[in-house]
Write an enzyme that holds these catalytic residues in place. Sequence first.
Site, PDB file in Angstrom:
ATOM      1  N   GLU A 109       0.864  -1.181   0.000  1.00 26.37           N
ATOM      2  CA  GLU A 109       0.000   0.000   0.000  1.00 26.37           C
ATOM      3  C   GLU A 109       0.898   1.228   0.000  1.00 26.37           C
ATOM      4  O   GLU A 109       1.985   1.203   0.589  1.00 26.37           O
ATOM      5  CB  GLU A 109      -0.911  -0.011   1.242  1.00 26.37           C
ATOM      6  CG  GLU A 109      -1.764   1.218   1.441  1.00 26.37           C
ATOM      7  CD  GLU A 109      -2.692   1.471   0.283  1.00 26.37           C
ATOM      8  OE1 GLU A 109      -2.700   2.615  -0.201  1.00 26.37           O
ATOM      9  OE2 GLU A 109      -3.415   0.536  -0.142  1.00 26.37           O
ATOM     10  N   ASP A 136       4.980   1.408  -4.710  1.00 27.63           N
ATOM     11  CA  ASP A 136       4.390   0.990  -5.971  1.00 27.63           C
ATOM     12  C   ASP A 136       4.427  -0.534  -6.079  1.00 27.63           C
ATOM     13  O   ASP A 136       5.477  -1.152  -5.981  1.00 27.63           O
ATOM     14  CB  ASP A 136       5.196   1.634  -7.105  1.00 27.63           C
ATOM     15  CG  ASP A 136       4.643   1.393  -8.482  1.00 27.63           C
ATOM     16  OD1 ASP A 136       4.210   0.277  -8.772  1.00 27.63           O
ATOM     17  OD2 ASP A 136       4.667   2.341  -9.295  1.00 27.63           O
ATOM     18  N   ASP A 159      -8.507   0.325  -8.474  1.00 28.36           N
ATOM     19  CA  ASP A 159      -9.176   1.483  -9.068  1.00 28.36           C
ATOM     20  C   ASP A 159      -9.507   1.193 -10.533  1.00 28.36           C
ATOM     21  O   ASP A 159      -8.621   0.837 -11.305  1.00 28.36           O
ATOM     22  CB  ASP A 159      -8.264   2.706  -8.964  1.00 28.36           C
ATOM     23  CG  ASP A 159      -9.007   4.006  -9.189  1.00 28.36           C
ATOM     24  OD1 ASP A 159      -9.798   4.069 -10.144  1.00 28.36           O
ATOM     25  OD2 ASP A 159      -8.795   4.950  -8.413  1.00 28.36           O
ATOM     26  N   LYS A 163     -12.872   6.273 -17.036  1.00 28.03           N
ATOM     27  CA  LYS A 163     -12.838   7.026 -18.289  1.00 28.03           C
ATOM     28  C   LYS A 163     -11.876   6.365 -19.263  1.00 28.03           C
ATOM     29  O   LYS A 163     -10.778   5.960 -18.899  1.00 28.03           O
ATOM     30  CB  LYS A 163     -12.430   8.466 -18.024  1.00 28.03           C
ATOM     31  CG  LYS A 163     -13.443   9.246 -17.192  1.00 28.03           C
ATOM     32  CD  LYS A 163     -13.000  10.685 -16.982  1.00 28.03           C
ATOM     33  CE  LYS A 163     -14.029  11.438 -16.140  1.00 28.03           C
ATOM     34  NZ  LYS A 163     -13.619  12.846 -15.897  1.00 28.03           N
ATOM     35  N   ASP A 195     -15.862  -4.587  -8.417  1.00 27.51           N
ATOM     36  CA  ASP A 195     -17.295  -4.323  -8.454  1.00 27.51           C
ATOM     37  C   ASP A 195     -17.645  -3.413  -9.629  1.00 27.51           C
ATOM     38  O   ASP A 195     -18.746  -2.864  -9.697  1.00 27.51           O
ATOM     39  CB  ASP A 195     -17.763  -3.673  -7.141  1.00 27.51           C
ATOM     40  CG  ASP A 195     -17.180  -2.282  -6.941  1.00 27.51           C
ATOM     41  OD1 ASP A 195     -16.065  -2.030  -7.446  1.00 27.51           O
ATOM     42  OD2 ASP A 195     -17.819  -1.446  -6.279  1.00 27.51           O
ATOM     43  N   THR A 229     -16.253  -6.083   3.424  1.00 30.74           N
ATOM     44  CA  THR A 229     -15.925  -4.841   4.114  1.00 30.74           C
ATOM     45  C   THR A 229     -17.092  -3.859   4.039  1.00 30.74           C
ATOM     46  O   THR A 229     -18.070  -4.065   3.311  1.00 30.74           O
ATOM     47  CB  THR A 229     -14.693  -4.190   3.469  1.00 30.74           C
ATOM     48  OG1 THR A 229     -15.005  -3.839   2.119  1.00 30.74           O
ATOM     49  CG2 THR A 229     -13.508  -5.148   3.485  1.00 30.74           C
ATOM     50  N   PHE A 231     -17.152  -0.956   2.672  1.00 24.87           N
ATOM     51  CA  PHE A 231     -17.240  -0.437   1.307  1.00 24.87           C
ATOM     52  C   PHE A 231     -17.986  -1.406   0.402  1.00 24.87           C
ATOM     53  O   PHE A 231     -18.884  -1.031  -0.342  1.00 24.87           O
ATOM     54  CB  PHE A 231     -15.832  -0.184   0.762  1.00 24.87           C
ATOM     55  CG  PHE A 231     -15.775  -0.015  -0.731  1.00 24.87           C
ATOM     56  CD1 PHE A 231     -16.315   1.092  -1.342  1.00 24.87           C
ATOM     57  CD2 PHE A 231     -15.176  -0.983  -1.528  1.00 24.87           C
ATOM     58  CE1 PHE A 231     -16.260   1.241  -2.717  1.00 24.87           C
ATOM     59  CE2 PHE A 231     -15.123  -0.846  -2.900  1.00 24.87           C
ATOM     60  CZ  PHE A 231     -15.666   0.281  -3.498  1.00 24.87           C
ATOM     61  N   GLU A 232     -17.625  -2.679   0.484  1.00 18.72           N
ATOM     62  CA  GLU A 232     -18.287  -3.658  -0.372  1.00 18.72           C
ATOM     63  C   GLU A 232     -19.755  -3.801  -0.008  1.00 18.72           C
ATOM     64  O   GLU A 232     -20.619  -3.953  -0.875  1.00 18.72           O
ATOM     65  CB  GLU A 232     -17.581  -5.013  -0.265  1.00 18.72           C
ATOM     66  CG  GLU A 232     -18.151  -6.055  -1.207  1.00 18.72           C
ATOM     67  CD  GLU A 232     -17.412  -7.372  -1.139  1.00 18.72           C
ATOM     68  OE1 GLU A 232     -17.945  -8.386  -1.667  1.00 18.72           O
ATOM     69  OE2 GLU A 232     -16.304  -7.420  -0.577  1.00 18.72           O
TER      70      GLU A 232
END
Length: 251
Positions: A109, A136, A159, A163, A195, A229, A231-232
């Site tokens: 991370e 990275d 992520d 776009k 997702d 989690t 978020f999920e």
Amino acid sequence: MGDNGRVNDPRSTTHNLRPEDEQTAARGSRLYPRVTSFRSRRGALTAAQQATWDTLWPRIGRDVGDEKIDIDAWFGRTGPAILEIGSGTGTATTAMAKAEPHVNLMAVEVYRPGLAQTLQQIERDEIDNIRLLRGDAMDVLENMLTSESLTGVRVFFPDPWPKARHHKRRLLQGPTFAMIADRLKPGGVLHVATDHADYAEWIAEVGNAEPALSVLDWESPMTHERPVTKFEGKAQLAGSSVTEFIWGKSR
């Protein structure tokens, strides 16, 4: 990992850095090698987080660099080695580590406050089978790990860069799959979850094109159970479905 909102792209970082980190980033640090692709993230460590960082990071954390990782030596034992790319605040990381105490889990991370929260969970729950890497993920794969050194790789909710003009910034490109396949041992596993429907199609196409990987059809050396989690859970309530991919490296 997306346990605190959309996951950090493992190749990304924050523009709102500590002063010393801003200076390092400006010099092209190994911590922040691709600033133009990064999403802005805010946050500084609390006093409690800093205290935990000062205590634990020297022992179980390290920044990206050129030195190869001796995984067994770092953990002080021999065991299956799993790399999690983009661990966020560590909610799923710590849960899975506790469920697999025999596994040597390395989590990558770049977001320092997220790593600090992970360290606090490690300290609170007395977890001893996690090591943290700050920087990275591709740098880690390319320069810190050797061929056939990993039992598994996890990439949860990277992520999607939705776009079209940003698709080149997506982590899961052909070269990434090839690099991961090289770092996996024969019979090793790559587990991906997203997702985002468009990214799922992209991942399927690119991942299935990697000749060293195939849809897993043998007993896996690691669990595929992920904790859901916050978020999920929110994504599921909003009607977003999660697509998972599990590939194995030919034995």
